[in-house]
Design an enzyme around this catalytic site. Structure first.
Site, PDB file in Angstrom:
ATOM      1  N   TYR A 138      -1.818  -5.038   0.949  1.00 27.38           N
ATOM      2  CA  TYR A 138      -2.224  -5.902  -0.165  1.00 27.38           C
ATOM      3  C   TYR A 138      -3.259  -6.935   0.271  1.00 27.38           C
ATOM      4  O   TYR A 138      -4.072  -7.379  -0.541  1.00 27.38           O
ATOM      5  CB  TYR A 138      -1.013  -6.652  -0.729  1.00 27.38           C
ATOM      6  CG  TYR A 138      -0.302  -5.966  -1.849  1.00 27.38           C
ATOM      7  CD1 TYR A 138       0.267  -4.712  -1.679  1.00 27.38           C
ATOM      8  CD2 TYR A 138      -0.168  -6.588  -3.087  1.00 27.38           C
ATOM      9  CE1 TYR A 138       0.947  -4.096  -2.703  1.00 27.38           C
ATOM     10  CE2 TYR A 138       0.500  -5.969  -4.125  1.00 27.38           C
ATOM     11  CZ  TYR A 138       1.056  -4.730  -3.927  1.00 27.38           C
ATOM     12  OH  TYR A 138       1.726  -4.125  -4.951  1.00 27.38           O
ATOM     13  N   LYS A 198       7.731   3.507   7.471  1.00 26.82           N
ATOM     14  CA  LYS A 198       7.136   4.835   7.576  1.00 26.82           C
ATOM     15  C   LYS A 198       6.682   4.981   9.026  1.00 26.82           C
ATOM     16  O   LYS A 198       5.511   5.284   9.309  1.00 26.82           O
ATOM     17  CB  LYS A 198       5.991   4.980   6.552  1.00 26.82           C
ATOM     18  CG  LYS A 198       5.464   6.399   6.392  1.00 26.82           C
ATOM     19  CD  LYS A 198       6.420   7.359   5.709  1.00 26.82           C
ATOM     20  CE  LYS A 198       5.890   8.775   5.736  1.00 26.82           C
ATOM     21  NZ  LYS A 198       6.859   9.786   5.230  1.00 26.82           N
ATOM     22  N   ASP A 230      10.247   7.456   2.096  1.00 27.34           N
ATOM     23  CA  ASP A 230      10.432   8.597   1.185  1.00 27.34           C
ATOM     24  C   ASP A 230      11.916   8.900   1.002  1.00 27.34           C
ATOM     25  O   ASP A 230      12.398   9.126  -0.120  1.00 27.34           O
ATOM     26  CB  ASP A 230       9.659   9.826   1.674  1.00 27.34           C
ATOM     27  CG  ASP A 230       9.854  10.132   3.148  1.00 27.34           C
ATOM     28  OD1 ASP A 230      10.437   9.301   3.880  1.00 27.34           O
ATOM     29  OD2 ASP A 230       9.415  11.218   3.589  1.00 27.34           O
ATOM     30  N   ASP A 254       7.034  -3.088  -3.467  1.00 30.91           N
ATOM     31  CA  ASP A 254       6.537  -3.047  -4.847  1.00 30.91           C
ATOM     32  C   ASP A 254       7.069  -1.793  -5.538  1.00 30.91           C
ATOM     33  O   ASP A 254       7.610  -1.852  -6.649  1.00 30.91           O
ATOM     34  CB  ASP A 254       5.006  -3.046  -4.836  1.00 30.91           C
ATOM     35  CG  ASP A 254       4.418  -2.962  -6.228  1.00 30.91           C
ATOM     36  OD1 ASP A 254       4.902  -3.685  -7.108  1.00 30.91           O
ATOM     37  OD2 ASP A 254       3.485  -2.161  -6.440  1.00 30.91           O
ATOM     38  N   ASP A 258      10.528  -1.386  -8.425  1.00 32.25           N
ATOM     39  CA  ASP A 258      10.438  -0.805  -9.774  1.00 32.25           C
ATOM     40  C   ASP A 258      11.493   0.295  -9.936  1.00 32.25           C
ATOM     41  O   ASP A 258      12.149   0.414 -10.976  1.00 32.25           O
ATOM     42  CB  ASP A 258       9.057  -0.183 -10.019  1.00 32.25           C
ATOM     43  CG  ASP A 258       8.105  -1.120 -10.751  1.00 32.25           C
ATOM     44  OD1 ASP A 258       8.180  -2.339 -10.508  1.00 32.25           O
ATOM     45  OD2 ASP A 258       7.290  -0.637 -11.568  1.00 32.25           O
TER      46      ASP A 258
END
Ligand code: IPM
Ligand code: MG
Length: 364
Positions: A138, A198, A230, A254, A258
């Site tokens: 970001y 990751k 994942d 982020d 959600d």
């Protein structure tokens, strides 16, 4: 106590108005608050030429806490990146040092069948996502881009964003997560942190994993597990109750927040707190500006009302007032009142303002 109120775009003004109603009701009961409004997002760009005007930043910096609605407006999607509405929230996070984003995903028993997952998978769900908020891709450098003069990428050769984390950035967010897990353990939760990375592909996240493991040495009473992002995305819908506290970087946080939001029936239910080292904070619903339903009076104001409760608890030292709001929300749900996003057969669908009024009435 001074609160900067920044409603922003889309449904922002509608939902913030309901949280303000609730706060004003608490004021009538003796809570001392001063509310000051500021322009932010696409609105601010339209009126001041900047999504985060100087005056708004000044107001936010001087306040004890910020109550934020949402930013984002498709009308401004073609603007240069630094002028887009989203830059307002990113700029506030960076300028106020709000590195720790707490996004609790809590399922109200009354909404068990509003989730898209089977009720038995989500019943009793109570997890906390701790998202790092001021680093990662970001805020990567350099933001190398070659655009045509009209701002579009037609004919451009490439675009890139860099992903990076520094040791202190990882250490401080890991500490927030371990402390949260410790506090939750005292309240009957498992006391486990799942660090999501990751590391199998990205150096940044191998580093993340190693630093989190180092910090963990100071928290032997808390369990630590590592999970690839994942897999975490899958486990969240397979067996979400296996999680307690999730800690992760800005980008993965982020996305996963959600996803976690939907477990609870609607993203319209999830509050969030973004805190800095001094525990001053910005409070906003986890959802966005929802331009498709803006101005229709149907948005769910509960995430914003619950964000105001988090504000009272974390930044204003008023935990009792916070609990009072949370109980009132539970009461209205029990009464069967629902905004459209959480409506089910047998419940009563109400609009944004009626929902806010109901919460105020339920404050008793
Ligand atoms: C969020 C939002 C923001 C983010 C946007 C509006 C910049 O999606 O708070 O989750 O990506 O952080
Ligand atoms: Mg988001």
């Amino acid at each position: 106590m001074k609160i900067a109120v920044l409603p922003g775009d889309g449904i922002g003004p509608e939902i913030v108005a309901e949280a303000v109603k609730v706060l004003q009701r608490l004021e009538a009961d003796g809570l001392r608050l001063t509310l000051e409004w500021g322009a932010v997002g696409g609105n601010a760009y339209a009126s001041h030429g900047s999504p985060l005007p100087e005056a708004t930043l000044k107001l936010a910096k001087a306040a004890d806490a910020v109550l934020f609605g949402a930013v984002g407006d498709p009308r401004f999607d073609t603007l240069d990146r630094h002028l887009r509405p989203e830059q307002a929230i990113l700029g506030l996070r960076k300028n106020l040092g709000l590195f720790a984003n707490l996004r609790p995903a809590l399922l109200y028993a009354e909404l068990a069948s509003a989730s898209s997952l089977k009720p038995e998978i989500v019943a009793g769900l109570d997890i906390l996502i701790v998202r790092e908020l001021t680093g990662d891709i970001y805020f990567g450098q350099p933001r190398g881009r070659r655009k045509s003069p009209d701002g579009a990428f037609q004919g451009a050769d490439e675009a890139f964003d860099t992903m990076r984390y520094s040791r202190p950035e990882i250490e401080r967010i890991a500490e927030v997560a371990f402390q949260a897990a410790r506090a939750r353990k005292a309240a009957g939760h498992p006391g486990k942190v799942t660090s999501v990375d990751k590391a199998n592909v990205l150096e940044t996240f191998q580093f993340w994993k190693d630093v989190v493991t180092e910090v963990h040495a100071q928290y032997p009473d808390v369990q630590l597990e590592h999970m690839y992002v994942d897999n975490a995305a899958m486990q969240l819908v397979r067996e979400p109750k296996k999680f307690d506290v999730i800690v992760t970087g800005n980008m993965f946080g982020d996305i996963l927040s959600d996803e976690a939001a939907m477990l609870t029936g609607s993203i319209g239910m999830l509050p969030s707190a973004s805190l800095n080292a001094e525990r001053r904070g910005l409070y906003e619903p986890s959802h966005g500006s929802a331009p498709d339903i803006a101005g229709k009076g149907v948005a769910n104001p509960l995430a914003t009302i619950l964000s105001a409760a988090m504000m009272l608890r974390y930044s204003l030292g008023e935990p009792e007032a916070a609990t009072r709001i949370e109980r009132a929300v539970q009461t209205v749900l029990r009464q069967g009142m629902r905004t459209a996003d959480i409506a089910e057969p047998g419940t009563r669908t109400v609009g944004t303002a009626a929902m806010g009024d109901a919460v105020v009435a339920a404050l008793g």
